[in-house]
Design a protein around this motif. Structure first.
Motif, mmCIF file in Angstrom:
data_model
loop_
_atom_site.group_PDB
_atom_site.id
_atom_site.type_symbol
_atom_site.label_atom_id
_atom_site.label_comp_id
_atom_site.label_asym_id
_atom_site.label_seq_id
_atom_site.Cartn_x
_atom_site.Cartn_y
_atom_site.Cartn_z
ATOM 1 N N ARG A 90 0.839 -1.195 0.000
ATOM 2 C CA ARG A 90 0.000 0.000 0.000
ATOM 3 C C ARG A 90 0.882 1.257 0.000
ATOM 4 O O ARG A 90 0.625 2.204 -0.744
ATOM 5 C CB ARG A 90 -0.931 -0.003 1.216
ATOM 6 C CG ARG A 90 -1.914 1.159 1.236
ATOM 7 C CD ARG A 90 -2.839 1.139 2.452
ATOM 8 N NE ARG A 90 -3.634 -0.070 2.502
ATOM 9 C CZ ARG A 90 -3.477 -1.037 3.429
ATOM 10 N NH1 ARG A 90 -2.576 -0.931 4.371
ATOM 11 N NH2 ARG A 90 -4.252 -2.102 3.410
ATOM 12 N N ASN A 93 2.279 1.738 -3.409
ATOM 13 C CA ASN A 93 1.230 2.208 -4.305
ATOM 14 C C ASN A 93 1.005 3.711 -4.108
ATOM 15 O O ASN A 93 0.907 4.469 -5.083
ATOM 16 C CB ASN A 93 -0.059 1.420 -4.039
ATOM 17 C CG ASN A 93 -1.139 1.721 -5.037
ATOM 18 O OD1 ASN A 93 -1.313 2.840 -5.467
ATOM 19 N ND2 ASN A 93 -1.898 0.701 -5.387
ATOM 20 N N HIS A 94 0.940 4.166 -2.854
ATOM 21 C CA HIS A 94 0.740 5.591 -2.581
ATOM 22 C C HIS A 94 1.916 6.416 -3.107
ATOM 23 O O HIS A 94 1.713 7.505 -3.660
ATOM 24 C CB HIS A 94 0.565 5.823 -1.085
ATOM 25 C CG HIS A 94 -0.740 5.308 -0.558
ATOM 26 N ND1 HIS A 94 -1.106 5.415 0.758
ATOM 27 C CD2 HIS A 94 -1.763 4.673 -1.156
ATOM 28 C CE1 HIS A 94 -2.295 4.874 0.939
ATOM 29 N NE2 HIS A 94 -2.708 4.412 -0.208
ATOM 30 N N TYR A 97 1.646 6.704 -6.878
ATOM 31 C CA TYR A 97 0.620 7.678 -7.248
ATOM 32 C C TYR A 97 1.147 9.104 -7.064
ATOM 33 O O TYR A 97 0.978 9.959 -7.952
ATOM 34 C CB TYR A 97 -0.651 7.453 -6.431
ATOM 35 C CG TYR A 97 -1.744 8.450 -6.733
ATOM 36 C CD1 TYR A 97 -2.395 8.450 -7.964
ATOM 37 C CD2 TYR A 97 -2.118 9.409 -5.801
ATOM 38 C CE1 TYR A 97 -3.393 9.368 -8.251
ATOM 39 C CE2 TYR A 97 -3.116 10.330 -6.070
ATOM 40 C CZ TYR A 97 -3.748 10.307 -7.293
ATOM 41 O OH TYR A 97 -4.738 11.223 -7.576
#
Length: 153
Positions: A90, A93-94, A97
């Motif tokens: 996670r 992923n952040h 982004y």
């Protein structure tokens, strides 16, 4: 025998068939190779042997075995390791982004808008900031878009 029947045996703690045991070991090897590919050696070594790459990470043994999951008993890694891996993914992923937004890869999404929607969004990585500056220099100008590094407006 199909895949469903095969994996029913993999997840059956009573099954000690040689081929099934070998398939479990193959899954352990695959899990370890993936952990290694992410650079998370701390999950493979004993606690304290390998420093974590990120201070927010916690170290747990993979603990392969028969564990209760939402799908029932499965031959998999333990809950603590599974949770830690999901948390690490996670975070990656952040970060991806945040980097993509900084590079303008999400049409209509500025860094300001992204932060309003996701207040805990990490800052762009130093490599991405450098890349963006190089792109701007190659174009011979500044980035006039809102929220960009070094913007005039």
């Amino acid at each position: 025998m199909g895949l469903t029947a095969t994996y029913n045996l993999v997840h059956d703690s009573e099954c000690r068939d040689e081929d099934t045991v070998e398939l479990r070991l193959i899954h352990e090897d695959v899990d370890k190779a993936i952990i290694e590919a992410y650079g998370w050696r701390d999950l493979l070594d004993g606690p304290g042997q390998t420093p974590v790459v990120n201070p927010t990470y916690k170290t747990f043994p993979l603990d392969h075995g028969f564990h209760e999951t939402d799908q029932g008993t499965r031959y998999t890694i333990g809950l603590l390791a599974r949770t830690e891996i999901i948390d690490r993914l996670r975070q990656l992923n952040h970060q991806a982004y945040a980097d993509e937004v900084h590079l303008g890869q999400h049409k209509g999404v500025t860094e300001k808008k992204a932060r309003e929607k996701h207040p805990d969004l990490p800052p762009p990585s130093p490599e991405i900031i450098r890349k963006r500056k190089e792109e701007l220099a190659a174009r011979g100008g500044s980035d006039f878009s809102e929220g960009a590094e070094g913007a005039l407006f």
